[in-house]
Design an enzyme around this catalytic site. Structure first.
Site, PDB file in Angstrom:
ATOM      1  N   THR A  49       0.856  -1.176   0.000  1.00  0.00           N
ATOM      2  CA  THR A  49       0.000   0.000   0.000  1.00  0.00           C
ATOM      3  C   THR A  49       0.900   1.237   0.000  1.00  0.00           C
ATOM      4  OG1 THR A  49      -0.140   0.279   2.407  1.00  0.00           O
ATOM      5  CG2 THR A  49      -1.634  -1.319   1.392  1.00  0.00           C
ATOM      6  N   CYS A  50       0.278   2.408   0.158  1.00  0.00           N
ATOM      7  CA  CYS A  50       1.064   3.641   0.144  1.00  0.00           C
ATOM      8  C   CYS A  50       1.950   3.776   1.375  1.00  0.00           C
ATOM      9  CB  CYS A  50       0.149   4.856   0.022  1.00  0.00           C
ATOM     10  SG  CYS A  50      -1.082   4.970   1.323  1.00  0.00           S
ATOM     11  N   GLU A 114      -9.106   3.367   9.628  1.00  0.00           N
ATOM     12  CA  GLU A 114      -9.554   3.545   8.243  1.00  0.00           C
ATOM     13  C   GLU A 114      -9.895   2.185   7.629  1.00  0.00           C
ATOM     14  OE1 GLU A 114      -7.870   2.814   5.226  1.00  0.00           O
ATOM     15  OE2 GLU A 114      -6.004   2.007   6.007  1.00  0.00           O
ATOM     16  N   GLN A 120      -7.564  -3.269  -0.001  1.00  0.00           N
ATOM     17  CA  GLN A 120      -6.193  -3.560  -0.401  1.00  0.00           C
ATOM     18  C   GLN A 120      -5.810  -5.000  -0.062  1.00  0.00           C
ATOM     19  OE1 GLN A 120      -4.702  -0.297   1.884  1.00  0.00           O
ATOM     20  NE2 GLN A 120      -4.520   1.062   0.123  1.00  0.00           N
ATOM     21  N   GLY A 192      -5.254  10.103 -12.042  1.00  0.00           N
ATOM     22  CA  GLY A 192      -5.289   8.673 -11.796  1.00  0.00           C
ATOM     23  C   GLY A 192      -6.728   8.193 -11.723  1.00  0.00           C
ATOM     24  N   ALA A 193      -6.943   6.911 -11.978  1.00  0.00           N
ATOM     25  CA  ALA A 193      -8.302   6.367 -11.951  1.00  0.00           C
ATOM     26  C   ALA A 193      -8.345   5.020 -11.234  1.00  0.00           C
ATOM     27  CB  ALA A 193      -8.848   6.223 -13.368  1.00  0.00           C
TER      28      ALA A 193
END
Length: 569
Positions: A49-50, A114, A120, A192-193
Site C-alpha cells: 500500500t502507500c 480507516e 487492499q 489517476g483512476a
C-alpha cells in the site's frame, strides 16, 4: 509449515525509504513468483500500500525464511539489503496472524480505523490467487482477516477513531475548516483512476465540489470513473475526463488536486505547480505613480537628527565629530545619572531611577565615565545602543492551489511545499500529522476482537493439520469393514441382501462408535498450543501410511483451491 511475514511500514521506516522501496504491480507479481520458487517457502502473498510493503509466506524454516524473504524484498524494491534491513520487521506464526488481523482492522494504519485497507487486502489475495502462489494457509489467513476487519467495523465504533487516508488528507488541506465547508464550490482535478483516485473523486463529490476532472493515461478508465460520478444519486457534481496532456492547463483551473498514480517518476513538477498558480493570477491593480514617487522621496531623504526636544539628554553642539549621537561615545563627561537617562533614551524606553536601591554615587559615576573615555580613546568610538529596526517579513500568500499527493512513490515534487500560493499535503506530512491524532476508546475493543480471533484462527489451523490423519484413519477403518464383509460373504454365500445390509450397518456403527471419542478428542487436543504432536501419535498408534495421509491433504487442498480461486469473499 509456518506463517512468516517480513515487511516495513510507516511505523518502522521513514517515508523516503518507503517511497524508494515501493513496488509496481509487475514487481509484486515477480516477487510472488520468486518467493514460491525459493526453497523455504511454499506460498506467498504481497500486501503493498502507500505506507507498507509486506511479504507473507508459508515457510518450513524460520531463519532461512527470514533471510530469503528479506533478500527478495531488497532485490525487487531496488533498495540495498544493508540499507533496508534496519527498517524491516519480522512476525512469525501467531504473531504474524495477530499482525495481519491488526492491519485488517485499521489498527496499524497511518489513520487508525480507516477501512480502505480491507480493499487492499482483498486485492492482494486476488493477485496471489491469480499467480497461484496462495495455498491453504494464506487463503485462510487473508479470508479470515477480511472477516475480522468487517467484524471490527460492524461491532465497534473504530470508524470514529479515524477515516480514510483521503478524508484525512483533505482535512489537513482544509486546516481546521470542515471539509464540506472548505470544498463547497471548488473545482477538483483527480490524477489517476485507480481505487485510491476513485475514492478521492467520490469523497470530493460528496463534500460538495462543483466539478471533478479526471486525468488518466488510460482514457477508458477515466471515462468509467466519470460515468460513476455522474450517475451517482448522492451528488450533482459535474464530471469530465481529460487526457494527461491536459493536466498543465487544468492546473490553472483547479482549486484542489489529488494525485495517486502508479508512475515511477514525478507527475507534477514544481515548475508545473508554479505555472498552475501563476496562470490564475488576476490583472495587476492600477498603480498611483504620484503616490509612489512621494513615498520614494520620503525613503531617500536623510534621516532627521535627534534633538533635545526628542528627549535626548546629549548637548548636541558638544558632540565630537565622527560619533553618532546615538552612540555611547557621545556621553563622555556625563555623570552616571545623565548617562543612565541617555542609555534608556537610546533603547527607546523610560527610565525609572531609584538611587537608593541601585547604590549609585560619585565613585560609581567616575568609574563608568572613565571606562567610557578609555574605550573611546582605544577604538575611536563606543558601540552604539540602537533600537533594533523592524524587519518586514513578507507574509506567505494564501494558497490558491491545494494539492494532495497520495502516491508512493510521490507524484508531486516535494519542492512544491515551498511555492507561494500552493499548499501540498503528501504521505510524509500525513505521517507527521497522524502521529498526534487521538485514538478512540473503541480501539481497545478492537484489540480484544483481534486477540480472540487470533486464538480461534490458531486453533482452527492446528486442528486442520490433524484432519488428514483422522480422515486416513476413518478410511482405513472403512477398508477393514469392507474386507471383513467380503470374507463373511465367502463363508455365507446364501446370505440375502437384507441381512447383508443389516450386518454391514451394524459393523460400521461399532467402528464409528469406537473411533468417535478418540478422533473428537484428538482434534481438541491438536487445536491447543503444542498439539501438533498428536497427529504423529495417531499415525504411529494405528500404523497409518504417511503417503495415505499426504494424499488426503493434497485432495483437500485441490478442492479448496478450486473454490477459493473464484475470488475472495
Amino acid at each position: 509449515m509456518s506463517l512468516l511475514v517480513v515487511g516495513l511500514s510507516h511505523r518502522s521506516a521513514p517515508v523516503s525509504v518507503l517511497e524508494r522501496a515501493s513496488l509496481s504491480v509487475e514487481a509484486q507479481t515477480k516477487l510472488l513468483q520468486d518467493t514460491v520458487a525459493a526453497e523455504p517457502a511454499s506460498e506467498g502473498a504481497v500486501l503493498a500500500t502507500c505506507n507498507r510493503i509486506e511479504l507473507y509466506a508459508d515457510v518450513d524454516k524460520f531463519h532461512a525464511g527470514v533471510a530469503e524473504l528479506s533478500t527478495l524484498l531488497a532485490q525487487h524494491s531496488g533498495v540495498g539489503l544493508e540499507e533496508l534491513t534496519p527498517y524491516l520487521y519480522v512476525h512469525y506464526e501467531d504473531r504474524a496472524v495477530h499482525h495481519m488481523f491488526s492491519v485488517a482492522c485499521g489498527l496499524d494504519s497511518m489513520v487508525v480505523g480507516e477501512g480502505q485497507i480491507l480493499g487492499q487486502i482483498k486485492d492482494s489475495l486476488a493477485r496471489a490467487q491469480e499467480t497461484h502462489t496462495a495455498g491453504r494457509l494464506l487463503n485462510d489467513l487473508f479470508q479470515q482477516a477480511l472477516r475480522v476487519g468487517k467484524r471490527a467495523h460492524s461491532e465497534t465504533g473504530i470508524d470514529r477513531a479515524g477515516q480514510s487516508l483521503v478524508t484525512f488528507g483533505l482535512e489537513q488541506l482544509a486546516l481546521g475548516t470542515p471539509v464540506e465547508t472548505w470544498a463547497r464550490g471548488k473545482k477538483a482535478l483527480v490524477i489517476g483512476a485507480g481505487s485510491m483516485s476513485s475514492l478521492s473523486a467520490a469523497t470530493l463529490a460528496r463534500a460538495g465540489v462543483a466539478e471533478v476532472v479526471v486525468a488518466n493515461r488510460t482514457p477508458d478508465r477515466a471515462e468509467r470513473l466519470v460515468r460513476i460520478l455522474s450517475e451517482g444519486d448522492d451528488t450533482d457534481v459535474t464530471a469530465r475526463a481529460v487526457p494527461m496532456t491536459s493536466v498543465p492547463f487544468e492546473l490553472t483551473r483547479a482549486d484542489v488536486v489529488v494525485s495517486c498514480t502508479g508512475a515511477t517518476g514525478l507527475v507534477l513538477t514544481a515548475d508545473m505547480v508554479a505555472a498552475g498558480v501563476e496562470g490564475r493570477v488576476e490583472t495587476a491593480p492600477v498603480v498611483d505613480l504620484d503616490a509612489v514617487a512621494e513615498e520614494d522621496a520620503r525613503e531617500s531623504a536623510p534621516p532627521a537628527q535627534p534633538s533635545a526636544e526628542d528627549g535626548c539628554p546629549v548637548d548636541l553642539p558638544t558632540v565630537r565629530p565622527g560619533f553618532s549621537v546615538m552612540g555611547e561615545a557621545a556621553v563622555v563627561g556625563m555623570d552616571a545619572a545623565t548617562l543612565e537617562q541617555h542609555g534608556a533614551w537610546a533603547a527607546g524606553s523610560a527610565v525609572d531611577r531609584r538611587d537608593a536601591a541601585r547604590g549609585t554615587g560619585p565613585e560609581a559615576d567616575a568609574e563608568v565615565i572613565g571606562a567610557l573615555a578609555a574605550a573611546a580613546s582605544a577604538i575611536g568610538r563606543i558601540p552604539e545602543r540602537r533600537r533594533p529596526e523592524s524587519v518586514d517579513v513578507p507574509q506567505r500568500p494564501e494558497p490558491v492551489l491545494f494539492l494532495l499527493d497520495l502516491a508512493m512513490p510521490r507524484d508531486v515534487d516535494a519542492a512544491a511545499h515551498r511555492l507561494p500560493g500552493a499548499r501540498l499535503v503528501d504521505i510524509e506530512s500525513l505521517a507527521e500529522a497522524s502521529a498526534d491524532a487521538p485514538m478512540a476508546a473503541d480501539v481497545d475493543q478492537v484489540r480484544r476482537i483481534v486477540s480472540d480471533e487470533v486464538a480461534a484462527f490458531g486453533a482452527a489451523q492446528r486442528a486442520a493439520r490433524i484432519t488428514p490423519t483422522v480422515v486416513a484413519l476413518r478410511t482405513m477403518a472403512a477398508d477393514v469393514v469392507a474386507g471383513e464383509m467380503a470374507r463373511l460373504e465367502g463363508r455365507l454365500p446364501g446370505l440375502d441382501d437384507k441381512h447383508r445390509a443389516e450386518i454391514t450397518q451394524t459393523v460400521r456403527r461399532v467402528v464409528d462408535k469406537l473411533l468417535h471419542a478418540p478422533t473428537v478428542r484428538v482434534k481438541q487436543l491438536a487445536a491447543e498450543p503444542g498439539g501438533a504432536g498428536y497427529a504423529d501419535a495417531l499415525r504411529t498408534l494405528f500404523d497409518l501410511d504417511p503417503e495415505t495421509v499426504a494424499s488426503v491433504s493434497r485432495a483437500e487442498e485441490s478442492t479448496e483451491k478450486n473454490a477459493e480461486n473464484r475470488g475472495p469473499g
